[in-house]
Design a protein around this motif. Structure first.
Motif, PDB file in Angstrom:
ATOM      1  N   MET B 108     -93.020 -10.565  -7.939  1.00 18.87           N
ATOM      2  CA  MET B 108     -94.061 -11.289  -8.669  1.00 18.87           C
ATOM      3  C   MET B 108     -93.772 -11.301 -10.170  1.00 18.87           C
ATOM      4  O   MET B 108     -93.931 -12.324 -10.829  1.00 18.87           O
ATOM      5  N   ASP B 109     -93.351 -10.141 -10.703  1.00 12.99           N
ATOM      6  CA  ASP B 109     -93.040 -10.086 -12.130  1.00 12.99           C
ATOM      7  C   ASP B 109     -91.916 -11.057 -12.482  1.00 12.99           C
ATOM      8  O   ASP B 109     -91.989 -11.762 -13.488  1.00 12.99           O
ATOM      9  N   ALA B 128    -105.526 -32.295 -20.104  1.00 17.89           N
ATOM     10  CA  ALA B 128    -104.490 -31.450 -19.501  1.00 17.89           C
ATOM     11  C   ALA B 128    -103.801 -30.622 -20.577  1.00 17.89           C
ATOM     12  O   ALA B 128    -103.351 -31.177 -21.584  1.00 17.89           O
ATOM     13  N   ASP B 129    -103.757 -29.311 -20.398  1.00 12.76           N
ATOM     14  CA  ASP B 129    -103.115 -28.426 -21.373  1.00 12.76           C
ATOM     15  C   ASP B 129    -102.050 -27.568 -20.704  1.00 12.76           C
ATOM     16  O   ASP B 129    -102.331 -26.920 -19.693  1.00 12.76           O
ATOM     17  N   TRP B 130    -100.865 -27.542 -21.293  1.00 10.40           N
ATOM     18  CA  TRP B 130     -99.810 -26.682 -20.756  1.00 10.40           C
ATOM     19  C   TRP B 130    -100.207 -25.223 -20.920  1.00 10.40           C
ATOM     20  O   TRP B 130    -100.714 -24.828 -21.975  1.00 10.40           O
ATOM     21  N   VAL B 131     -99.966 -24.429 -19.901  1.00  2.00           N
ATOM     22  CA  VAL B 131    -100.244 -22.993 -19.958  1.00  2.00           C
ATOM     23  C   VAL B 131     -99.092 -22.326 -20.696  1.00  2.00           C
ATOM     24  O   VAL B 131     -97.927 -22.583 -20.397  1.00  2.00           O
ATOM     25  N   GLU B 132     -99.424 -21.491 -21.684  1.00  2.00           N
ATOM     26  CA  GLU B 132     -98.373 -20.787 -22.418  1.00  2.00           C
ATOM     27  C   GLU B 132     -98.018 -19.482 -21.725  1.00  2.00           C
ATOM     28  O   GLU B 132     -98.889 -18.816 -21.170  1.00  2.00           O
ATOM     29  N   ALA B 133     -96.748 -19.122 -21.788  1.00  4.30           N
ATOM     30  CA  ALA B 133     -96.322 -17.837 -21.214  1.00  4.30           C
ATOM     31  C   ALA B 133     -96.980 -16.721 -22.016  1.00  4.30           C
ATOM     32  O   ALA B 133     -97.175 -16.848 -23.220  1.00  4.30           O
ATOM     33  N   LYS B 134     -97.341 -15.636 -21.331  1.00  3.04           N
ATOM     34  CA  LYS B 134     -97.979 -14.510 -22.011  1.00  3.04           C
ATOM     35  C   LYS B 134     -96.941 -13.447 -22.354  1.00  3.04           C
ATOM     36  O   LYS B 134     -96.017 -13.209 -21.573  1.00  3.04           O
ATOM     37  N   ALA B 135     -97.129 -12.813 -23.515  1.00  2.00           N
ATOM     38  CA  ALA B 135     -96.210 -11.748 -23.918  1.00  2.00           C
ATOM     39  C   ALA B 135     -96.190 -10.640 -22.868  1.00  2.00           C
ATOM     40  O   ALA B 135     -95.154 -10.048 -22.595  1.00  2.00           O
ATOM     41  N   GLY B 136     -97.338 -10.409 -22.242  1.00  4.76           N
ATOM     42  CA  GLY B 136     -97.444  -9.362 -21.222  1.00  4.76           C
ATOM     43  C   GLY B 136     -96.538  -9.613 -20.023  1.00  4.76           C
ATOM     44  O   GLY B 136     -96.066  -8.674 -19.379  1.00  4.76           O
ATOM     45  N   GLU B 138     -93.589 -10.920 -20.126  1.00  9.65           N
ATOM     46  CA  GLU B 138     -92.242 -10.515 -20.530  1.00  9.65           C
ATOM     47  C   GLU B 138     -92.147  -8.980 -20.518  1.00  9.65           C
ATOM     48  O   GLU B 138     -91.162  -8.408 -20.071  1.00  9.65           O
ATOM     49  N   ASP B 139     -93.226  -8.332 -21.004  1.00  7.87           N
ATOM     50  CA  ASP B 139     -93.260  -6.862 -20.995  1.00  7.87           C
ATOM     51  C   ASP B 139     -93.153  -6.324 -19.570  1.00  7.87           C
ATOM     52  O   ASP B 139     -92.512  -5.305 -19.329  1.00  7.87           O
ATOM     53  N   ALA B 140     -93.793  -7.035 -18.634  1.00 13.18           N
ATOM     54  CA  ALA B 140     -93.815  -6.575 -17.244  1.00 13.18           C
ATOM     55  C   ALA B 140     -92.400  -6.450 -16.682  1.00 13.18           C
ATOM     56  O   ALA B 140     -92.107  -5.561 -15.877  1.00 13.18           O
ATOM     57  N   LEU B 141     -91.497  -7.326 -17.136  1.00 13.46           N
ATOM     58  CA  LEU B 141     -90.117  -7.290 -16.626  1.00 13.46           C
ATOM     59  C   LEU B 141     -89.388  -6.019 -17.047  1.00 13.46           C
ATOM     60  O   LEU B 141     -88.477  -5.567 -16.358  1.00 13.46           O
TER      61      LEU B 141
END
Lengths: 83, 144
Positions: B108-109, B128-136, B138-141
């Protein structure tokens, strides 16, 4: 060389097309971006914030200094939001 | 051991039939489209055909090696998905539960920030709005 350049999500919207064929002598992804950004305002705007751009060469994620030797397909897109 | 991208919903019972490869533990995770804003009616998902399947397959293979899985499956939908609909599914099978849980979490990560999907939130008024990637994400990886 000739490359198929693909765009996804808001990069596709800003550039106004999902793909284009580009003739280039670029050695790296970064060189190719410089060439694309110089094409017109749409490309320039799409590549204005490189922190928000990710790249794949022949469908493998790469960083911007990756070489383009032997490449056929280069894709640009924002950070992915799957799951 | 398979990875699929599709527009159609999936059926958990059908997915788990013949799944497992003799495992003692099967873990499944199903992601559901949720509305965080109070005005979203759907998500629209776009993906990179070809690369998506290859990336999901690579992460599945890596999870199998790392957690000694006897089987794994990833199904990810794309297109327009209404709030409450299934969006994706991961199943992992191992001899023991810990490995199966960890492998599902690991997958999942990786899928969240390395599988080439992009989400757009569709509001009731059509915006319609693009969803931005969350910093969290990236941290999860980095946990792995």
């Amino acid at each position: 060389m000739t490359l198929e350049v693909l765009y996804f999500a808001w990069l596709r919207e800003r550039i106004g097309q999902p793909r284009e064929t580009i003739s280039t002598t670029a050695a790296t992804v970064r060189d190719l971006i410089a060439q694309l950004a110089a094409m017109d305002d749409w490309h320039a705007q799409a590549f204005s914030d490189m922190r928000a751009v990710r790249c794949a060469v022949d469908q493998k994620l790469v960083d911007l200094d990756a070489p383009l030797t032997g490449a056929r397909e280069v894709a640009f897109f924002p950070p992915m939001t799957g799951g | 051991m398979s990875a699929r991208v599709q527009t159609a919903p999936f059926d958990l019972t059908a997915e788990l039939r013949d799944f497992g490869g003799g495992a003692g533990a099967v873990v499944t995770f199903t992601g559901i489209v949720r509305d965080d804003t109070g005005r979203m009616v759907a998500l629209e998902l776009e993906h990179y055909p070809g690369m998506t399947e290859a990336a999901m397959s690579d992460y599945g293979t890596e999870a199998a090696r790392r957690f000694d899985l006897t089987d794994w499956r990833i199904v990810h939908r794309y297109g327009r998905l209404a709030v409450g609909e299934q969006i994706m599914f991961v199943a992992t099978a191992a001899r023991h539960r810990r490995a199966a849980f960890d492998a599902a979490d690991y997958l999942m990560d990786w899928l969240k920030s390395r599988a080439p999907f992009w989400k757009r939130e569709i509001a009731a008024d059509g915006r319609a709005d693009w969803v931005e990637a969350k910093a969290g994400d990236e941290d999860a990886l980095r946990r792995w």
